[in-house]
Design a protein around this motif. Structure first.
Motif, PDB file in Angstrom:
ATOM      1  N   GLY A   1       0.789  -1.219   0.000  1.00 47.47           N
ATOM      2  CA  GLY A   1       0.000   0.000   0.000  1.00 47.47           C
ATOM      3  C   GLY A   1       0.824   1.274   0.000  1.00 47.47           C
ATOM      4  O   GLY A   1       0.292   2.359   0.223  1.00 47.47           O
ATOM      5  N   GLN A   2       2.117   1.164  -0.242  1.00 42.22           N
ATOM      6  CA  GLN A   2       2.995   2.332  -0.216  1.00 42.22           C
ATOM      7  C   GLN A   2       3.603   2.629  -1.591  1.00 42.22           C
ATOM      8  O   GLN A   2       4.533   3.417  -1.703  1.00 42.22           O
ATOM      9  N   GLY A   3       3.103   1.964  -2.620  1.00 42.41           N
ATOM     10  CA  GLY A   3       3.599   2.205  -3.975  1.00 42.41           C
ATOM     11  C   GLY A   3       4.872   1.466  -4.322  1.00 42.41           C
ATOM     12  O   GLY A   3       5.453   1.690  -5.382  1.00 42.41           O
ATOM     13  N   LEU A   4       5.294   0.583  -3.448  1.00 39.13           N
ATOM     14  CA  LEU A   4       6.552  -0.126  -3.669  1.00 39.13           C
ATOM     15  C   LEU A   4       6.481  -1.081  -4.859  1.00 39.13           C
ATOM     16  O   LEU A   4       7.433  -1.178  -5.640  1.00 39.13           O
ATOM     17  N   ALA A   5       5.365  -1.757  -5.030  1.00 38.98           N
ATOM     18  CA  ALA A   5       5.224  -2.672  -6.172  1.00 38.98           C
ATOM     19  C   ALA A   5       5.355  -1.900  -7.476  1.00 38.98           C
ATOM     20  O   ALA A   5       6.069  -2.340  -8.397  1.00 38.98           O
ATOM     21  N   ARG A   6       4.722  -0.761  -7.572  1.00 36.88           N
ATOM     22  CA  ARG A   6       4.819   0.054  -8.794  1.00 36.88           C
ATOM     23  C   ARG A   6       6.259   0.465  -9.072  1.00 36.88           C
ATOM     24  O   ARG A   6       6.739   0.391 -10.199  1.00 36.88           O
ATOM     25  N   ARG A   7       6.958   0.921  -8.043  1.00 36.31           N
ATOM     26  CA  ARG A   7       8.348   1.339  -8.217  1.00 36.31           C
ATOM     27  C   ARG A   7       9.229   0.167  -8.628  1.00 36.31           C
ATOM     28  O   ARG A   7      10.095   0.314  -9.502  1.00 36.31           O
ATOM     29  N   MET A   8       9.019  -0.982  -8.008  1.00 34.72           N
ATOM     30  CA  MET A   8       9.832  -2.152  -8.331  1.00 34.72           C
ATOM     31  C   MET A   8       9.576  -2.616  -9.759  1.00 34.72           C
ATOM     32  O   MET A   8      10.512  -2.895 -10.510  1.00 34.72           O
ATOM     33  N   ILE A   9       8.306  -2.682 -10.156  1.00 30.72           N
ATOM     34  CA  ILE A   9       7.974  -3.144 -11.506  1.00 30.72           C
ATOM     35  C   ILE A   9       8.480  -2.141 -12.543  1.00 30.72           C
ATOM     36  O   ILE A   9       8.996  -2.538 -13.599  1.00 30.72           O
ATOM     37  N   ALA A  10       8.386  -0.858 -12.268  1.00 33.18           N
ATOM     38  CA  ALA A  10       8.922   0.154 -13.190  1.00 33.18           C
ATOM     39  C   ALA A  10      10.431  -0.039 -13.365  1.00 33.18           C
ATOM     40  O   ALA A  10      10.943   0.014 -14.491  1.00 33.18           O
ATOM     41  N   ALA A  11      11.150  -0.282 -12.270  1.00 27.48           N
ATOM     42  CA  ALA A  11      12.599  -0.520 -12.353  1.00 27.48           C
ATOM     43  C   ALA A  11      12.890  -1.804 -13.122  1.00 27.48           C
ATOM     44  O   ALA A  11      13.817  -1.855 -13.941  1.00 27.48           O
ATOM     45  N   LEU A  12      12.111  -2.824 -12.884  1.00 32.30           N
ATOM     46  CA  LEU A  12      12.297  -4.103 -13.572  1.00 32.30           C
ATOM     47  C   LEU A  12      12.073  -3.951 -15.074  1.00 32.30           C
ATOM     48  O   LEU A  12      12.896  -4.387 -15.890  1.00 32.30           O
TER      49      LEU A  12
END
Length: 144
Positions: free
Chosen positions: A82-93
């Motif tokens: 719920g802190q946007g971490l998945a979005r940041r990780m997937i964008a980096a990936l």
């Protein structure tokens, strides 16, 4: 969460933690560490995210590096959701040089809202998308 560190180094992955996450998931219940590591080693790109040195996320992509990529095993530790971490990780990936230029990236998900913001859309021709399943391959107790 500015102190999140992303790594593409398999040697840094906490395999026990990732195995526990994936073994408890709906998409790979009971998967063994052997199989988690085998899958990662056969993947095109693997990413892990660390907070204070502790691994808090994991994901991987399988690809021909030209026409298609498949995003798999995206997992964020419960305390960091719920802190946007998945979005940041997937964008980096997806920005990784090995797959950044791939024509199509696919995934199966129970949380589509996370991926819509990253440019993913519902498959436009579901009648053309097929699957061949091997239920025996999902019985991780029968394999090393």
């Amino acid at each position: 969460m500015n102190d999140i560190e992303f790594s593409f180094d398999l040697a840094r992955v906490d395999w026990e933690r990732v195995t526990a996450w994936l073994a408890g998931s709906y998409w790979s219940p009971g998967i063994t560490r052997h199989h988690v590591e085998q899958g990662a080693q056969a993947s095109t790109v693997v990413i892990a995210a660390f907070l204070g040195g502790e691994q808090v996320c994991y994901a991987r992509v399988l690809s021909d590096t030209v026409r298609f990529a498949y995003l798999a095993d995206v997992y964020v530790a419960e305390a960091q959701r719920g802190q946007g971490l998945a979005r940041r990780m997937i964008a980096a990936l997806l920005a990784h040089p090995r797959i950044a230029g791939v024509a199509h990236c696919y995934l199966l998900t129970g949380t589509p809202a996370v991926y819509h913001s990253l440019g993913f859309a519902t498959y436009p021709a579901p009648d053309r998308f097929m699957v061949r399943s091997n239920p025996d391959a999902l019985d991780f107790t029968k394999k090393p």
